[in-house]
Design an enzyme around this catalytic site. Structure first.
Site, PDB file in Angstrom:
ATOM      1  N   TYR A 191      36.560  37.319  30.762  1.00 45.92           N
ATOM      2  CA  TYR A 191      37.326  38.932  30.495  1.00 45.92           C
ATOM      3  C   TYR A 191      37.022  39.484  29.192  1.00 45.92           C
ATOM      4  O   TYR A 191      35.953  39.380  28.602  1.00 45.92           O
ATOM      5  CB  TYR A 191      39.003  38.323  30.632  1.00 45.92           C
ATOM      6  CG  TYR A 191      39.398  38.070  32.051  1.00 45.92           C
ATOM      7  CD1 TYR A 191      38.898  38.708  33.234  1.00 45.92           C
ATOM      8  CD2 TYR A 191      39.684  36.894  32.523  1.00 45.92           C
ATOM      9  CE1 TYR A 191      39.071  38.436  34.454  1.00 45.92           C
ATOM     10  CE2 TYR A 191      39.566  36.160  33.613  1.00 45.92           C
ATOM     11  CZ  TYR A 191      39.565  37.053  34.851  1.00 45.92           C
ATOM     12  OH  TYR A 191      39.574  36.552  36.044  1.00 45.92           O
ATOM     13  N   TYR A 206      40.196  38.798  49.707  1.00 48.13           N
ATOM     14  CA  TYR A 206      40.152  38.308  48.095  1.00 48.13           C
ATOM     15  C   TYR A 206      41.206  37.416  47.759  1.00 48.13           C
ATOM     16  O   TYR A 206      41.031  36.230  47.237  1.00 48.13           O
ATOM     17  CB  TYR A 206      40.224  39.552  47.179  1.00 48.13           C
ATOM     18  CG  TYR A 206      40.732  39.472  45.809  1.00 48.13           C
ATOM     19  CD1 TYR A 206      39.542  39.042  44.993  1.00 48.13           C
ATOM     20  CD2 TYR A 206      42.145  39.399  45.321  1.00 48.13           C
ATOM     21  CE1 TYR A 206      39.956  38.667  43.571  1.00 48.13           C
ATOM     22  CE2 TYR A 206      42.274  39.393  44.267  1.00 48.13           C
ATOM     23  CZ  TYR A 206      41.364  38.647  43.276  1.00 48.13           C
ATOM     24  OH  TYR A 206      41.812  38.597  41.825  1.00 48.13           O
ATOM     25  N   SER A 222      40.319  33.271  40.037  1.00 47.35           N
ATOM     26  CA  SER A 222      39.121  34.091  39.663  1.00 47.35           C
ATOM     27  C   SER A 222      37.974  33.236  39.679  1.00 47.35           C
ATOM     28  O   SER A 222      37.057  34.093  39.552  1.00 47.35           O
ATOM     29  CB  SER A 222      39.838  34.767  38.305  1.00 47.35           C
ATOM     30  OG  SER A 222      40.666  35.751  38.347  1.00 47.35           O
ATOM     31  N   VAL A 251      43.504  32.061  36.569  1.00 47.14           N
ATOM     32  CA  VAL A 251      44.934  31.996  36.017  1.00 47.14           C
ATOM     33  C   VAL A 251      45.383  30.557  36.430  1.00 47.14           C
ATOM     34  O   VAL A 251      46.583  30.304  35.791  1.00 47.14           O
ATOM     35  CB  VAL A 251      45.732  33.130  36.398  1.00 47.14           C
ATOM     36  CG1 VAL A 251      45.482  34.072  35.345  1.00 47.14           C
ATOM     37  CG2 VAL A 251      45.835  33.262  37.862  1.00 47.14           C
ATOM     38  N   LYS A 294      35.525  34.629  41.830  1.00 47.53           N
ATOM     39  CA  LYS A 294      34.822  35.669  41.751  1.00 47.53           C
ATOM     40  C   LYS A 294      33.315  35.708  41.357  1.00 47.53           C
ATOM     41  O   LYS A 294      32.416  36.328  41.876  1.00 47.53           O
ATOM     42  CB  LYS A 294      35.526  36.552  40.772  1.00 47.53           C
ATOM     43  CG  LYS A 294      36.760  37.141  40.957  1.00 47.53           C
ATOM     44  CD  LYS A 294      37.565  37.448  39.599  1.00 47.53           C
ATOM     45  CE  LYS A 294      38.718  38.197  39.917  1.00 47.53           C
ATOM     46  NZ  LYS A 294      39.560  38.668  38.722  1.00 47.53           N
TER      47      LYS A 294
HETATM   48  O1  DON Z   1      44.356  38.505  41.610  1.00 47.16           O
HETATM   49  C1  DON Z   1      45.024  37.696  40.955  1.00 47.16           C
HETATM   50  O2  DON Z   1      45.478  38.248  39.921  1.00 47.16           O
HETATM   51  C2  DON Z   1      44.604  36.119  40.863  1.00 47.16           C
HETATM   52  N1  DON Z   1      44.622  36.157  42.539  1.00 47.16           N
HETATM   53  C3  DON Z   1      43.363  35.899  40.226  1.00 47.16           C
HETATM   54  C4  DON Z   1      43.468  36.467  38.759  1.00 47.16           C
HETATM   55  C5  DON Z   1      42.827  35.394  37.853  1.00 47.16           C
HETATM   56  O3  DON Z   1      42.698  34.037  38.102  1.00 47.16           O
HETATM   57  C6  DON Z   1      42.441  36.056  36.444  1.00 47.16           C
HETATM   58  N2  DON Z   1      42.204  34.766  35.485  1.00 47.16           N
HETATM   59  N3  DON Z   1      42.156  34.640  34.383  1.00 47.16           N
END
Ligand code: DON
Length: 337
Positions: A261, A209, A83, A279, A86
């Site tokens: 978040y 994405y 993430s 994550v 993003k």
């Molecule tokens: O789309 C997803 O769930 C992962 N590629 C990225 C999620 C993420 O890193 C959220 N972070 N805290």
């Protein structure tokens, strides 16, 4: 909930400049040492391959706007950008379609719900609300003008590489693991399309994405990428302008309210910096005009933010005087150094 747990930290006020290089080196090493044995949190495994990360890995890097790196621990360990991408893809989209279009189509307010929430979309008439949740990130990536998904990916890859100051590459295993398990993101993209919020093919949009999330980076890379936003959009290591200064400013504003978040408020209260987490355990925290911290440690709290990364950033925001909201009376200012 994220608990800071700081002991005996000397709190510096934000002054506009970092302390001298040698002191920054010491403070980075000190923050690393303090949290290197903190074993709270769990490694994410909802993307199966992430569960293979080494829980004890911990890297901490600060790159300043002069391009100097101050580092401790596993700063060259590779992990997937997830993430954190993003934030930088949002900047690339803003650069191409402008402040107003991104605001109108995606929004800039916190959902108060987890990053992959479907309910958040339903509650808000299909508006993803902000570019830092999965729905908003998929929509943002899809808004980058390009003739095809492949051409869009080339723009994203080139742009993220320019932020990092080196050519980034996919971690193919992460891409594969995430591609075969990202059913929820595909559902989110289909829902966005049903609300008229996605002009591109939903599966192709999720694929671009997923690729951006699967890029292999290091804590050092995160610090360079963040330092580019801290330096008005110019990468302080390569000297190349990546985005305009007002795009860097807008990106930091969005990160302040949504980058961590549903715990973004607590983060701002404790640390006082725009930041973005992922994550796989990465965090980038940006001190405008000064530099950025890149942290990597894969044990996460319940919201998906690295526990050691958050604690080390809390420590550094105090010891380095990074908190944007911290000031002292003019008469009581200390000499730095
Ligand atoms: O789309 C997803 O769930 C992962 N590629 C990225 C999620 C993420 O890193 C959220 N972070 N805290």
């Amino acid at each position: 909930m994220f608990e800071v747990r700081l002991d005996d930290v000397h709190q510096r006020a934000a002054t506009g400049v970092l302390p001298p290089d040698l002191l920054v080196d010491d403070l980075i090493r000190d923050a690393h040492r303090r949290y290197a044995t903190d074993d709270e949190g769990v490694v994410a495994d909802y993307i199966p391959i992430l569960g293979r990360a080494e829980p004890s890995d911990f890297g901490l890097a600060l790159v300043d706007v002069a391009g100097h790196a101050h580092e401790a621990g596993d700063v060259q360990r590779r992990f997937s950008l997830q993430s954190v991408s993003k934030a930088f893809v949002f900047a690339l989209a803003c650069e191409r379609i402008g402040h107003a279009a991104v605001h109108a189509n995606v929004g800039v307010n916190n959902t108060g719900l987890p990053f992959n929430s479907v309910i958040a979309l339903e509650l808000n008439d299909g508006s993803p609300m902000n570019p830092m949740v999965n729905a908003g990130a998929i929509a943002t990536t899809a808004m980058i003008p390009a003739g095809s998904a492949e051409a869009r990916w080339d723009i994203v890859l080139d742009g993220l590489s320019a932020f990092a100051g080196r050519e980034l590459a996919l971690d193919e295993e992460v891409y594969e693991s995430e591609s075969v398990t990202n059913h929820r993101n595909r559902a989110i993209a289909a829902l966005l399309q049903s609300y008229g919020r996605l002009d591109e093919d939903p599966l192709e949009s999720v694929d671009v994405y997923t690729r951006q999330c699967s890029l292999a980076v290091t804590a050092h890379d995160l610090a360079v990428m963040g330092a580019t936003l801290a330096d008005g959009g110019v990468n302080p290591v390569t000297g190349h302008r990546v985005v305009a200064a007002d795009v860097a400013r807008d990106t930091l504003a969005v990160l302040a309210t949504t980058g961590m978040y549903e715990t973004s408020g607590e983060w701002l209260y404790e640390i006082g910096l725009p930041a973005k987490s992922g994550v796989s355990g990465g965090i980038v925290a940006i001190a405008p005009g000064k530099g950025a911290v890149g942290a990597y440690s894969p044990r996460l709290d319940a919201a998906g933010n690295s526990v050691r990364g958050q604690r080390a950033c809390a420590h550094l925001s105090r010891s380095l005087g990074l908190n944007l909201f911290a000031s002292v009376a003019r008469d009581e200012r200390e000499e730095i150094g």
